[in-house]
Enzyme design. Structure first.
Site: not given
Length: 398
Positions: A163, A316
């Protein structure tokens, strides 16, 4: 030794709160005696300044003091809870060591071997993701470490989820990938034209490619992580031979732990997290979270739980909680380690701790009812453990 002292830090903080209360001159006398003393002061007041002092002392005694007393009591109660939980986890670790409760004994594990006729086709196909964003200093090291993993090349796909917005970094990543592709490594780079969802959005989109559908498992390594060559050989068998296991998590170790006092303190705290909190949770078959990297997921379990979501900054933990609520099991390997670096600058450390503290509190707010409803079809203890796991930062914000 440092690990055993951590529970007492909470009691120490609570004691400081009480001392601060007393140091500022706030008396703990009962309300009746305080009221009589303030009435006497009112009668003796002869000036406007004395009246102001009287009003302040009355407000402080009748309003602020009870509030702060309640807060101190609440902190002490929470500190005692955390102390006993930490003590209990240390006892679990001790008995686990004495009874030799290793992952290989708790779950089936057999080394992967090539079939005489099929060759390496009996190996599961594994995807390795390396999410990164403008990682100028470390991307070469992490890509090289992942490309050195010992796994049949025909059964391994490496995916650099880049990214980066810096054109210099993007060009460097392309050059590094081309170098490893020339050596026969199946590595490719996936980029987006936006940064929607940040890391979670990037990894979710990277899993939608057709070649990913052929993969059974996905290993995740952040750009500063360096797995050992035998990482997949030691982790994947737990997923292959135990169909109810969704995640295999390895322990972090730190290459720059002795760089300064701040990194040393971080190492102590994270070692407690891995060696006590996560290992005790695994030993008791209780919930423990995914650490965002250095873990291997079963892709079907991720899909069943809804995959990556970007609703919080702790994607996460979000994924781990949802997968855990679906009844999947997690395996923690204390003996399998992955090298990485700790933040050595205060600005980076502050940003990391802010994300780790505010993210779980936000997730707690969004998933509380889902965890409560989960008690209808899961064990109550697992639900309460999940709640306490990521609700604790909201009780003790940094």
């Amino acid at each position: 030794m440092f690990l055993s002292l951590k529970p007492f830090l909470f009691l120490y903080d609570s004691t400081l709160s009480l001392l601060l209360l007393l140091f500022n001159g706030w008396s703990l006398e009962d309300a009746a005696a305080s009221h009589e003393r303030l009435e006497a002061d009112n009668n003796a007041a002869e000036s406007e300044w004395m009246q102001i002092q009287y009003l302040w002392r009355k407000t402080r005694s009748l309003v602020l003091l009870p509030v702060f007393k309640g807060l101190v009591i609440m902190c002490l109660v929470l500190s005692i809870i955390v102390f006993f939980e930490s003590f209990y986890m240390n006892i679990v670790i001790l008995f686990g060591k004495l009874l030799r409760r290793k992952p290989e004994k708790m779950y089936k594990w057999e080394a992967m071997q090539e079939d005489v006729e099929a060759g390496s086709e009996n190996y599961p196909k594994v995807l390795v993701q390396i999410p990164m964003y403008n990682e100028k200093e470390v991307f070469q090291i992490s890509i090289a470490a992942v490309c050195s993993l010992l796994w049949p090349s025909s059964r391994l796909v490496i995916q650099v989820v880049d990214d980066s917005t810096d054109p210099v970094v993007r060009e460097g990543v392309d050059i590094e990938i081309a170098k490893w592709q020339s050596q026969g490594i199946n590595i490719r780079c996936e980029r987006r034209d936006n940064r929607n969802g940040y890391k979670a959005g990037a990894m979710k989109e990277a899993l939608t490619h057709n070649y990913v559908k052929q993969c059974d498992f996905v290993a995740v390594f952040d750009a500063d992580f360096q797995p050992d060559p035998d990482y997949l050989a030691r982790t994947i068998p737990f997923l292959v031979h135990n169909p109810d296991v969704a995640l295999v998590q390895a322990r972090w170790i730190f290459v720059n732990a002795n760089k300064c006092l701040m990194t040393r303190m971080q190492e102590m705290s994270l070692n407690y997290h891995f060696k006590v909190e996560q290992e005790s949770g695994f030993t008791r078959h209780a919930f423990f979270g995914f650490n965002g990297t250095a873990g291997v997921w079963r892709i079907s379990a991720m899909d069943a739980a809804g995959g990556w979501k970007s609703r919080t900054t702790v994607e996460d933990m979000d994924l781990a909680v949802r997968v855990g609520l679906h009844g999947w099991k997690f395996v923690y390997l204390n003996d399998v380690t992955v090298k990485n670096e700790l933040p050595s600058k205060f600005k980076a450390y502050r940003f990391q701790q802010h994300r780790w503290s505010c993210g779980p509190a936000n997730l707690f707010r969004k998933m509380t009812m889902e965890i409560i409803y989960n008690k209808l079809y899961q064990q109550v203890s697992s639900s309460l453990k999940s709640t306490f796991h990521f609700g604790l930062p909201s009780m003790f914000p940094l």
